[in-house]
Design a protein around this motif. Structure first.
Motif, short mmCIF file in Angstrom:
data_model
loop_
_atom_site.label_atom_id
_atom_site.label_comp_id
_atom_site.label_asym_id
_atom_site.label_seq_id
_atom_site.Cartn_x
_atom_site.Cartn_y
_atom_site.Cartn_z
N GLY A 116 44.12 37.50 32.33
CA GLY A 116 45.36 36.52 33.49
C GLY A 116 43.93 35.91 33.29
N VAL A 118 43.39 31.59 36.07
CA VAL A 118 43.40 31.74 37.53
C VAL A 118 43.88 29.85 37.55
N THR A 137 48.23 35.45 30.68
CA THR A 137 48.53 35.46 31.62
C THR A 137 48.37 33.97 33.05
N VAL A 139 47.62 33.18 36.25
CA VAL A 139 48.33 33.67 37.93
C VAL A 139 48.08 32.70 38.17
N GLU A 140 48.97 32.18 39.75
CA GLU A 140 48.91 31.54 40.64
C GLU A 140 48.47 31.54 41.30
N CYS A 141 47.64 31.08 41.89
CA CYS A 141 46.83 31.14 43.80
C CYS A 141 47.47 29.81 43.99
N TRP A 157 43.58 34.70 47.84
CA TRP A 157 43.69 34.50 46.71
C TRP A 157 42.58 35.86 46.53
N GLN A 160 45.39 38.46 45.36
CA GLN A 160 46.09 39.05 44.45
C GLN A 160 44.89 39.09 43.59
N MET A 161 43.88 39.26 43.03
CA MET A 161 43.25 39.87 41.95
C MET A 161 43.44 41.75 41.11
N THR A 162 44.17 41.97 40.38
CA THR A 162 44.02 42.42 40.39
C THR A 162 42.72 43.48 39.09
N LYS A 164 42.16 42.41 36.25
CA LYS A 164 42.73 41.88 34.58
C LYS A 164 42.25 39.82 34.61
N GLU A 165 41.63 39.42 35.47
CA GLU A 165 41.94 38.00 35.01
C GLU A 165 39.90 38.26 34.81
#
Length: 392
Positions: A116, A118, A137, A139-141, A157, A160-162, A164-165
């Motif tokens: 991911g 960001v 991927t 990742v739209e913050c 934000w 939103q983090m998983t 994988k970023e």
């Protein structure tokens, strides 16, 4: 009144100019009377020192490989120190084929497929395009919109983090909103990247085009993130030489620098002589004086355009702190995106960038390039005023 050299109208039609020659095919805006306000380059000649560098190359007439980058790197170091208070070493500097290429190289070097990346949207559209093409991927913050300004929303934000970023791409100053991020905001970005263990790529291509009352702070001044920071700068936006496709990736940390150097070597990437000669000439006292004059001229265009837009009910231009890219919100008109876009393109014959291409938050916006002679900005203002006259 003395005429500014920036007032000179340069006819770019038929010169393989993306901005003007592709306007009709992409936007349906006729070449005969259309106004191109989309691609982010300027309709101005560069400073005389840059033109002379090209003329000297042509006079010599041999266009071989470029060698000995010491003058070129010294010019970059001089500029960053004198214009931005940022001290760099020559061996930190890598030259790429522009900063979109620089972005791609950073993705290739520091991330892997599926990671991911960001983005703080809405933001420069080439970031997302490059990330997706690389198999990463997006990742739209989304930036928070408060009182007409974009602000960082770290709490949202964080949620939103998983895990994988692996990378955060910052646009500083911000395109398309024109924000010059404050020290506290930039420290917040640094802290966010440390918190989530992200490589931070800071694209600062608009850093020279900042209006009075605002000061750009290089991300490199935040020493706690040196080990995860990649800086990107260029002469191309500042001096209107985007066709050279030259940019600089500047990396202080030796570990990151080694990885990037290895990747460039593996891909066989080296710079072109025109870009290096023009950049060396641009980063000079003469180039600095030209930039100061440019900013004053752009400020006049900004005020003219904003006064016009903000006088039309339902339209609002975001206050511009940097760049020459006006970000106009049409949500107050009550029109659909297709309706207000058709008015601008089909009725006013103006080609702007479409807001949704910049990601979440851009749906009700159009972006207008104001780096053109004032007479053209005046004509665009007249057309927009007439096109939306029923709202007034």
């Amino acid at each position: 009144m003395t005429q500014s050299p920036f007032d000179k109208v340069v006819d770019r039609h038929g010169t393989h100019c993306a901005k003007w020659d592709s306007m009709e095919s992409l936007y349906g805006v006729p070449a005969s009377d259309g106004i191109a306000m989309w691609v982010a380059d300027m309709d101005f000649h560069p400073p005389a020192c840059v033109q002379k560098a090209v003329e000297d190359m042509a006079a010599h007439g041999v266009y071989g490989y470029f060698g000995d980058e010491s003058d070129y790197k010294a010019a970059i170091a001089w500029w960053m120190q004198n214009r931005h208070g940022w001290t760099i070493e020559p061996d930190w500097i890598f030259t790429t084929h522009g900063l979109v290429n620089g972005t791609g190289l950073c993705l290739d070097t520091f991330t892997k497929e599926g990671d991911g990346v960001v983005l703080t949207t809405p933001v420069y559209h080439a970031f997302a395009r490059t990330i997706k093409a690389a198999g990463r991927t997006v990742v739209e913050c989304e930036l928070a919109l408060n009182d007409g300004y974009y602000e960082m929303d770290f709490e949202a934000w964080d949620a939103q983090m998983t895990g994988k970023e692996t990378m955060f791409i910052l646009c500083s100053p911000h395109n398309p909103g024109g924000r010059v991020w404050t020290r506290d905001e930039l420290q917040g970005v640094a802290d966010f990247c440390i918190r989530h263990d992200l490589i931070l790529v800071s694209d600062e291509i608009h850093h020279d085009l900042v209006f009075a009352g605002h000061t750009h702070i290089p991300m490199a001044q935040f020493r706690d993130i040196t080990d995860r920071l990649v800086m990107m700068t260029a002469t191309t936006k500042t001096f209107n030489i985007a066709g050279t496709h030259s940019g600089n990736v500047i990396i202080e940390d030796p570990n990151l620098r080694g990885k990037f150097a290895t990747r460039l070597a593996a891909l066989g990437i080296s710079p072109n002589s025109f870009g290096l000669n023009m950049a060396t000439a641009a980063y000079s006292p003469e180039g600095a004086a030209w930039v100061d004059d440019l900013i004053a001229y752009l400020d006049g265009n900004r005020k003219l355009f904003d006064d016009t837009i903000n006088a039309i009910p339902g339209l609002k231009s975001m206050p511009l702190e940097a760049t020459y890219l006006a970000w106009v919100d049409f949500s107050g008109t009550g029109m659909t995106r297709q309706e207000f876009t058709d008015r601008v393109q089909k009725d006013a014959h103006i080609a702007p960038n479409h807001g949704p291409t910049f990601g979440k938050g851009g749906e009700s916006y159009l972006r207008f390039n104001l780096a053109t002679p004032r007479s053209i900005v005046e004509e665009a203002c007249t057309r927009l005023r007439n096109t939306f006259s029923d709202l007034q």
